[in-house]
Scaffold this active site. Structure first.
Site, PDB file in Angstrom:
ATOM      1  N   ASP A 135       0.820  -1.218   0.000  1.00 23.85           N
ATOM      2  CA  ASP A 135       0.000   0.000   0.000  1.00 23.85           C
ATOM      3  C   ASP A 135       0.853   1.267   0.000  1.00 23.85           C
ATOM      4  OD1 ASP A 135      -1.839   2.018   0.542  1.00 23.85           O
ATOM      5  OD2 ASP A 135      -2.270   1.340   2.591  1.00 23.85           O
ATOM      6  N   HIS A 179      -3.495   4.409   6.879  1.00 25.50           N
ATOM      7  CA  HIS A 179      -2.429   3.829   6.052  1.00 25.50           C
ATOM      8  C   HIS A 179      -1.066   4.024   6.703  1.00 25.50           C
ATOM      9  CE1 HIS A 179      -5.182   3.426   2.591  1.00 25.50           C
ATOM     10  NE2 HIS A 179      -5.731   4.513   3.083  1.00 25.50           N
TER      11      HIS A 179
END
Lengths: 553, 553
Positions: A193, A367
């Site tokens: 990611d 994130h």
């Protein structure tokens, strides 16, 4: 050992945020990871949402073995209602994710067509040449999963969206042990990611938001109104916990927030002391300092509960009152800044005290930042690395991080949607580029929207449209009566009238110069268009779309 | 001591960022502070720029004594070309500011109408009952001024846009001494810049950017390409200094950057060692590690030098090459985030290494943060305080800062454009609200743009327009031939054709139901509109603007 190659084909989410979709192909087997949507950017006029182009997959229908969903955010599941009818394959998702998918499919009437299967962390599947295992990762929605995919060429690790929160509010923290073991044995390929590859350091733990909420509820003498993402269940839990601690009751406003909270309560992802969640009609019975309102609207959505309160919308069951404290427990998604700021301004105007990201630690994102991304790369030690989920600069910066850890640049592939990466055990290269354009969804269905249409919409949005009707008497080669005009979105009524009158004279004059050609439709249309375009530009520097309607020819 | 009251009338810039304009009125004297523009927000379709409504001033022409300009940014001078022709009064501005104003007026052909006067820090003017003195403040453009305005009721201090940089690159730091003296004597009213009232702490000094530029130029093995705001002359100075230190030559690209650099050099605001600024044709003669390119494009403006490079535009004299280091020495102005990100992505795609605000200290902004705002309030110790320059939340937060310093809430006025604040020596109140709406400028002139026009443009931008022509044979009460359709911005050619054909049948059917009424234009138009609207919505959930053209009736 196989001599076949593995194909990695991103269909969405690489180079542009959103509509995440990735295909992995080995021999006659294709598996798909996620099927998300993207919200339209400013230029995409009249577009409701954007999904990936699945023509590559439709042409290989008989090779499709299954679709793996990492988590329940729109940019990972939102395209399903629109592609399920066209792709016949089983879909695998964790319990909470599967609930959200079902709800979306039902809304769009695509439920019956879907083959949904529930998996858990540790679940193992065999999909042709691919053996898949799910492992838990920490993200901003329950049941987020990473993927371990065993292929004849080696092991692939896909992080999904993740961060390394050692003290998450709910759900398990990201499973290091499993990843580290794999790394020790050797991993062929890592997908990781990249969303926050720009941010230095570590992403803070959700816990720090609890401190802020705790402080706010202790200090506030009146009602506390909190908005966040409806799917951020852990934040809802934090609000309930803080409310419980300070003897406040919680009232939930907004359809999506209510629905997800109910699902999460039923499934046990959310726990609330008996009686703390109240129905709105009980609101009047409590003093303000015993009240917490949890509302949708963290992105300033015009029809959300918070925005209706902020705008004194009569449809709103609750109105903002001086003494209210409003907490925007979120950050604006890129593109929503103006809407969120407008909402904050309106709340201040209503006399509320507003606390938002610029003023306090009301939110942490879901994130991993640079240090977490490095840590993961170190654990996995992949031979090949493909950064995923990000705009181009995020992917490029993530690749630089990997290089800074000593990974050879030739083994790092910054792909964009449509690139076909072919991997062997020793090397890989981009061998092809397939169609992976945006597919626009409008209203109920995907529909045909070419650049010409968008260009026209842009022109129309700037200067509007002028329709001029010209009746021609072909025998006499003259105009039959004065032309008529209808203008929309062009000019205001004050200056408009006179200008329109003048433009009629301009057209008549322009046509009278070549009377003998008044039998040629194309000639007349061009003459009208050109003379009016010149006139309007000279007069007011505007270029409306001019549509001549010629009758009698 | 006077018994008259002072009127404070913000005409722009309070509650919304940009188009700053403020009127001060005492007895028969009106003075005006600044005349800025605002760039249109997303909803203002087809609008080029927005200026303040000056009708209040035009009605009081004979009371206008003069206009004071604090500095040369667009949001403080940009409206001048459009209002100078309508307001007859002298304009006072510092040297550099005056140069920029002249250039703008010349461009718009309004130069001859303006009565421009140059002032310096310390200049004193008498404008009716107002005695004005200019003092230097530190901001992101040379010659930024604050105002000290003596009135019969007491002294007013206006900060303009400011920060307290103790070590500015050029220009004098903000003059504390003068402000402190005034504070000691007693100040009636303070207007202070609220733009960064959200930010805790102090705004860093411009100096830290020098360190970053120094580091980048030392490290970069290739060319260094830097973009910033054209009017940020001190940044240009920093680039030249760093280039000189590292033996690099500087090439300036982009019209506005070239123009302002030349003006600043001539006027001595910018100094460059002989030979360091080169003409572009000399670029080829230097090795890459001896080159610095200074380009426009810090906001991702599509026609700017940097964006053309990033997009491989053939019109660009320079192309990005792998090994280039690009520094975006600015932050995106709210609303420009997407354009700037797109530019950064394109630069990375071209193989450049891009350094921007998220990755390094490449920029510091030009406004004071909370600690500076508090410090100023402490120096001035005003009786009354009106926060200026900011969206509503900024003004409100600035007011809260003042209260936190012990200032009574009744003496703090959070005004919005159009509010009329009447101040006596002991108290003040909002007595009126005048028209201070947005005035839209499009192309060459301000022009009439009412909400109906903007609404139509919004509809057109969403679903386009469908023009349907119906010829009626009134005698026979029937249609004379098949209707014709022209659609723009509605649907793509692939699905479009069939749909359009079908819609014609729908119209014919709808009209044939009441043949006897085929002599009534309104009936026909309504029938056509309604039947098509239903059809298009049912078929593809779209609502184009439908324009029926009826002939023969």
């Amino acid at each position: 050992m196989s001599t076949q190659n593995l194909k990695v084909i991103p269909l969405g989410g690489l180079g542009e945020i959103g509509k995440n979709m990735m295909a992995l192909e080995y021999a006659d087997d294709i598996i798909i990871i996620d099927a998300g949507l993207m919200f339209p950017s400013e230029g995409m006029l009249g577009v409701d949402l954007v999904i990936p182009d699945i023509s590559y997959l439709r042409e290989r229908q008989r090779n499709l073995r299954g679709m793996l969903i990492t988590h329940g955010h729109e940019d990972h599941i939102g395209a399903l209602p629109y592609i399920v009818p066209y792709l016949d394959l089983p879909i695998y998702a964790a319990k909470f994710t599967q609930k959200l998918i079902s709800a979306e499919l039902r809304q769009r009437g695509a439920k019956d067509k879907a083959k949904l299967n529930v998996v858990h962390s540790g679940s193992k599947l065999t999909l042709g040449n691919f053996k898949v295992e799910f492992f838990p990762v920490c993200h901003s929605i329950p049941d987020s999963m990473g993927l371990i995919i065993h292929t004849p060429l080696g092991v692939i690790v896909h992080t999904g969206d993740f961060k390394l929160d050692y003290t998450p509010i709910i759900a398990e923290p990201t499973d290091f042990g499993k990843i580290a073991q794999l790394g020790a044995k050797g991993v062929l390929l890592l997908f990781s990611d990249s969303t926050y590859a720009e941010l230095a350091g570590y992403t803070l733990s959700e816990r720090i938001v609890s401190d802020t909420l705790d402080h706010v509820m202790a200090e506030a003498s009146g009602r506390v109104i909190i908005t966040t993402f409806a799917s951020l269940v852990s934040r809802i839990q934090q609000v309930i916990d803080a409310a419980a601690k300070h003897g406040r009751r919680v009232f939930i406003l907004g359809r999506s927030m209510k629905e997800i909270a109910n699902v999460a309560l039923k499934m046990g992802y959310l726990t609330a002391p008996a009686g703390i969640l109240c129905r709105l009609d009980e609101l009047g019975t409590l003093p303000n300092n015993r009240v917490v309102l949890l509302a949708t609207g963290s992105q300033g959505e015009p029809t959300s509960a918070l925005v209706r309160m902020a705008n004194r919308d009569p449809r709103s069951q609750v109105q903002i009152a001086p003494g209210d404290t409003v907490v925007i427990s979120a950050t604006p998604v890129p593109g929503n800044e103006a809407l969120v700021n407008k909402t904050i301004d309106s709340l201040f105007r209503q006399g509320a005290n507003v606390i938002y990201d610029k003023l306090a630690r009301v939110h942490v994102h879901g994130h991993g930042s640079q240090e977490e991304l490095k840590l993961l790369l170190n654990f996995v030690k992949p031979k090949f690395f493909v950064p995923v989920h990000g705009e181009y600069r995020h992917l490029r910066l993530h690749a630089k991080l990997a290089e800074s850890l000593g990974m050879p640049g030739d083994n790092i592939f910054v792909l964009e949607d449509g690139d076909v990466l072919e991997l062997g055990q020793e090397a890989g290269r981009i061998v092809d580029k397939i169609a992976a354009d945006n597919v626009y969804v409008s209203g109920s269905a995907t529909y045909d929207l070419d650049d010409a249409v968008l260009r026209d919409r842009r022109l129309l949005s700037q200067d509007g449209v002028v329709v001029i009707t010209i009746a021609v008497d072909v025998e006499k080669r003259k105009l039959a009566g004065r032309p008529r005009v209808v203008a929309r979105g062009f000019i205001g009524s004050r200056d408009g009238g006179a200008l329109i009158e003048k433009c009629l004279d301009v057209v008549v004059a322009a046509l009278s110069r070549d009377k003998k050609r008044l039998a040629e439709r194309n000639f007349i249309e061009d003459r009208v268009r050109n003379s009016l375009a010149d006139f309007f530009y000279k007069q007011i520097h505007r270029c409306p779309i001019i549509i001549p309607v010629i009758t009698g020819v």
